[in-house]
Each structure stands twice: as C-alpha cells, then as structure tokens.
Write an enzyme that holds these catalytic residues in place. Sequence first.
Site, PDB file in Angstrom:
ATOM      1  N   HIS A 466      -5.661  -1.285  -3.242  1.00 17.53           N
ATOM      2  CA  HIS A 466      -5.317  -0.998  -4.631  1.00 17.53           C
ATOM      3  C   HIS A 466      -6.022   0.279  -5.101  1.00 17.53           C
ATOM      4  O   HIS A 466      -5.380   1.199  -5.623  1.00 17.53           O
ATOM      5  CB  HIS A 466      -5.712  -2.184  -5.517  1.00 17.53           C
ATOM      6  CG  HIS A 466      -5.427  -2.008  -6.965  1.00 17.53           C
ATOM      7  ND1 HIS A 466      -4.353  -2.614  -7.588  1.00 17.53           N
ATOM      8  CD2 HIS A 466      -6.060  -1.290  -7.939  1.00 17.53           C
ATOM      9  CE1 HIS A 466      -4.351  -2.270  -8.871  1.00 17.53           C
ATOM     10  NE2 HIS A 466      -5.379  -1.466  -9.104  1.00 17.53           N
ATOM     11  N   GLU A 467      -7.324   0.323  -4.919  1.00 14.74           N
ATOM     12  CA  GLU A 467      -8.080   1.490  -5.395  1.00 14.74           C
ATOM     13  C   GLU A 467      -7.724   2.752  -4.609  1.00 14.74           C
ATOM     14  O   GLU A 467      -7.717   3.856  -5.167  1.00 14.74           O
ATOM     15  CB  GLU A 467      -9.583   1.209  -5.347  1.00 14.74           C
ATOM     16  CG  GLU A 467     -10.048   0.046  -6.209  1.00 14.74           C
ATOM     17  CD  GLU A 467      -9.562   0.104  -7.653  1.00 14.74           C
ATOM     18  OE1 GLU A 467      -9.344   1.225  -8.172  1.00 14.74           O
ATOM     19  OE2 GLU A 467      -9.388  -0.963  -8.256  1.00 14.74           O
ATOM     20  N   HIS A 473      -3.024   8.912  -5.478  1.00 15.06           N
ATOM     21  CA  HIS A 473      -2.376   9.523  -6.647  1.00 15.06           C
ATOM     22  C   HIS A 473      -3.158  10.765  -7.077  1.00 15.06           C
ATOM     23  O   HIS A 473      -2.571  11.823  -7.371  1.00 15.06           O
ATOM     24  CB  HIS A 473      -2.325   8.490  -7.775  1.00 15.06           C
ATOM     25  CG  HIS A 473      -1.361   8.818  -8.873  1.00 15.06           C
ATOM     26  ND1 HIS A 473      -1.225   8.031  -9.996  1.00 15.06           N
ATOM     27  CD2 HIS A 473      -0.479   9.836  -9.046  1.00 15.06           C
ATOM     28  CE1 HIS A 473      -0.310   8.545 -10.793  1.00 15.06           C
ATOM     29  NE2 HIS A 473       0.159   9.647 -10.242  1.00 15.06           N
TER      30      HIS A 473
END
Length: 672
Positions: A466-467, A473
């Site tokens: 997730h991180e 991004h």
Amino acid sequence: MDNILLRPFKTAFDTPPFEQIKNEDYLPAFQEIIKKSEAEVEGIAMNPEPATFINTIEALAYAGEDLETISHIFFNLNSAETNDEIQRIAQKVSPILTEYSSKISQNEKLFERIQKVYEERESYTLNEEQQTLLYETYKGFVRSGALLTPEEKEKLKEINIALSTKQLQFGENTLAATNDYIKHITLKEDLNGIPEAVLSQYAEEAKERGLEGWVVSLHYPSYVPFMTYAENRTLRQELALANGKKAFDGGQFDNQQLIKDIIKLRAQKAQLLGYENFATFVLEERMAKSPKKVQHFLKELLDKATPHALQEIEALKALAKKDGIEVMQSYDHAFYAEKLRKQKYDLNDEELKPYFPLAKVQEAVFELAGKLFGLTFEERKDIPKYHPEVKTYEVQENGLYKAVLYVDYFPRKGKRAGAWMTSYKNQYKKGGKNVRPHISVVCNFNKPHGEIPSLLTFQEVTTLFHEFGHAIHGILANTQYPNISGTSVKWDFVELPSQFLENFCYEADFLRTFAHHYQTGEVLKDEKIQKIEASKNFMQGYQTLRQIGFGLLDIAYHTHSDDIKDIKSFEDQNTQATQLYPLNSETAISPSFSHVFQGGYASGYYSYKWAEVLDADAFAYFKETGLFNPDTIAKYKLLLASGGTKDPMELYKYFRGTEPKIESLLKRAFGS
C-alpha cells in the site's frame, strides 16, 4: 551562527544532511527562510511590470522552495523521530508558518495580479497544466479569504493559527497516551495462545525497559497480536479498554476538549468563507463534491455490506458460544476471527510470517515496480539518514536517476503509530532541469531479534505494498510545477495507487516469487496460497462497516458541529448503524482519531472506500487486458505521472475508458 539549514546541502542528490542538523537549528532557520520567502513573494506582488502568467502565477508556484524543504524535513521528523524538544519547537513553528501562509493568501496586491491574469486567461495560450495551475491558484486564494474584508481576514488568520496549534497538540497527546501505557506480565500462563515469535518480541520489550517477564504496549505491532492470539479474555478486555480510553480518560492527554475546539474552529472558518459547513468547504475540492454525495455513497455501501457483516458476526458468535461466551464483545472479535480464519482456510498469521521476511517482501515490491514501471532500486550508503534503522535507495529508470527513497520500518518511542508515505522534496521542472523527488516510506513492523529477521503478517505485507503504491505515485511524477506534482491530487483520488498495488498480494503467481521460508527457502505451498486468495474477502463485511463508521463519524463532525455536546454520545449516535458489538461507555474512537483531527482526512475519511471502488475497477481492467499488458501499463503510468494536472475523473476515464463502477468493488468484496 553557522546553521546547516541555511546553506546548500552538499550531499548526494541534495538530500537533507540529517546527521549534521541540530534541534537548535530549526527555529532560527525557519525565521530566516520565512523572511526570505516573504521578500520573494512581495517582489512578485510589487512587480512594476503588468501581471502575466509567467511573472505572477508561475513565479508564485516556484516561490518558497527553501521553506518547503525545511518544512518537509522538520514535520516529517516530528512524525518519525520526534522528542520533547522537537515537539516544543513545533508548537512555536506551526503558528509562525500559519501566519506566513495567511500573509500570502491575504496579500491584496498579489491577489490583484492573480485576479487580473485569471480574468484575462482567454488571451493567453496556456497548455492544460498551466490552465490547471492558474485555476487552482486563483481558487486557492479565494478559498483562503482573498475576497474577505480586512476584519474578516484577521479573524481567519486567528482561526488558522489556533487550528494549527490545536491539531498539533491532538497528535502529541495521542502519541503520549500511546506511550504512557504498558502491560507488564510476569506469569507465562497469562500469555497462553500467543506464538513464540510474539512472546520473544514482548520479552525484548521488557528487557529494554529493565523488567522481567513480558511487556505489551498499545503500539500496533504489540497490541494487535495480543488481541488476536491471547486466550486470556480478561487481559484482552484490559488491553482493549486501555486502547479505547487512549486520550479519553480525563487525564493530562485527554483530547475531548481539543476535538470540540477543532470542530468549532473549522466550522467558523467555513462559514466565514461562505460555506454552510466545513464538509461542504472541503468537498468542493474532492471528486465527491458534496456531503450529500458522500453520505449517499456510504449508505449505499452500508446497505450492501450489512447483511454480509451480520452473517460474519453470527459465525464468530457460534465459536465464542462453544467457549461459554454468551455475549460476545468487541475485544473478542480479533481472537475469534483468527480462529474462524484458521478453521475455514487453515491460515494462521504466525504460520505465514516465516514466509514473509521483510527483506524478501521489499525485494518483491521492488521487482514488481520494475516489471510494471521499469524502476530499479540501488541501496546507497552515502545518503544521510535521520536514524540508523533507515535505509536509503537511488531509484532509476532506464539507468537514469529518478528519485531518492527512504525506508523506515520499525517502531520507536519517537515515532507515531501506523504507516505512511511522505516526501522530502517534490518533483518539478525549472530552468530546463527536471528536479526529482525524495520519497519516504514509514511503517511500524516487528524488529529483528536474535537470529530471527523482521517477519510480517500477511496484513503487514499488504500494508507495505500500500505505502509503496503511494511512493511509486511520487516517484513517477513528471509535471512542471511542484504544487500539482506526484501525490498532490484530489484527496479521494490519492488512495487509488496505494490500494491498487495491494491487489498483487493476492495473485498466486506473484506470491510464489517471494513467499519463501526465511530459514529453508521453501516456497509457500500452493494450497496456502490458494487459501490466501480465498481469504481475501474474509470479514470483508465487518471491515467495510468499520470503515463506513469512521467515514460517517467524520462527515457528521463536520456537518453538525453545533450538535457536539458530549464526544462519546455524538460518536455513538453517528456510528450506531455500523456497530456490531455492544458499546462500552468507557471507550471512544474520536479522541485518538488522528487521521481526522491531526492529519489531512477531515471530511475525507470516506475516500478510503471511494478509492476502493477506483482500485477494484482499475485492477479488474488489468485482469481483463492481462496483468502486464504494456498498453494498459502505459496508460496507468501516465495517470500516475500526471499528478494533479487534470481533473482525476478525466485521468481515470482516459486510462479505463469509462467512469469507475461501484459494482467492481461489490463483486470483489461480496461476489455480487
């Protein structure tokens, strides 16, 4: 006085020289750099030349670079490596920064120039990103009070300073309350059911504190395993009560009055700016647009998820009844959920953990980033660190420098709970140079001890992915201006890349590449991998109602600020529809709800579920076209690289061809 923060950083990739920074450097550096930034902005405002896009809008976008750098350094450390002195400095610095921001947003000469460019925008030949920057700059000033009277501007400034101080205090109280409690256990039988690896962790914690036996704390890697495996129901109740009373016990770290103050100030701010309430103010800048749409979205999910949640809880109650528990409580949930999960899927976190050593999981996410986006990660020893446990990497694309990555995985006294991605420098282009970002991933996993490396639960594996989704991004950012780069997107869009990457953790072929026993190298058996896949939606109804409860509570606080007389009553009333266990009068969520009262999720907690719709829909598209289809990857990579340069729905539709459908999430979660 020589101050490292006031000189160019002579380090690899101009990274912060953490090891040379002293606490006493911060306040004078902030004061000096703010003066410099104020002069820079004043130069833009008082420019004798007619206002243009270049000399006003673009100049402002690039202004304050040094202040941005020191702010990133200081406030990131206040989360990851704080101490009493840094917290005292933060209390002084936050109002100074708020005042600085207010001065800029209320600079009438500056706004006159911005307004002129905005009104004459049709006469400029601007590309899409420049149009976005112009619109966001103008709107940002209006939302910051540029159209208010002088008296109203002064009032807004006072509100913003008070908010920054109180939100900071909320976070400090929450961390202090977490650190303030430990459970010292001296009888081995009180720890029946808890796996040996966790017992070793508890023993290590006791040893560090100079105690015999075992110590359990309220930090996530300590608390959650205890609630999941401890057979001693009385102790589970005691720990749950301590966790639920965190910052809610009337003591020195109690946050109840701070919540009331923060909510009142936010409401005053919104009304001063012409909005009905704070949620309306915030959601104007989100994909969701309005509180009504958020409430409709959450209630639609609630209706769909509730029957599944009730069915799940009945199965747990049946198990508990066999142990003589007639009325199951919330502190029984994790224990019986783990029992049921083991029965249904023969899966046990502690049995799986040896197959997920942290180093191997990180290697897997690095390799996935390479396969999807062409990124490689090389550890560098010459990049300064703020703590010895931090590791630093140079990220490359096609052999060229792309970003710096910091990873910080283990809990410490000065580190807040949870996991997050942040940045020390945003990406932007200026003077023909593409300035690359410095990205950080921070988690709280079990430390290695003795011969045993850090081993992750499967949930922690998904947390790391997730991180890293957020990190990618930021790493892929490729925009002109720093304030619309990377993760600087609409708040209910920002979780798409992170939640999207989690999906790969459930792909059998991918799991086989890294789920290897840390001692023997044995690959996790296919039947276990299949059970991980099958268990993906285990307790999905319960988890969905829990998230909906947080979202509804958040929106309620920010649409009904006048109704908050008692924190506990308000919370119970607004989460009632999502409660699956009897409520405890001594516990409350709100006083440690840092996402909303300290972080940036005020009126935005719903975005986790909103982004789940996006990520379920996006991953379904990847599955349809082939997980590593180059055309699909190229479109998704462009979506990530574009940051906030376009409306997120436009970006999504370009990638997917259509708007996201809630049915994708419902199908993934419930099969319908």
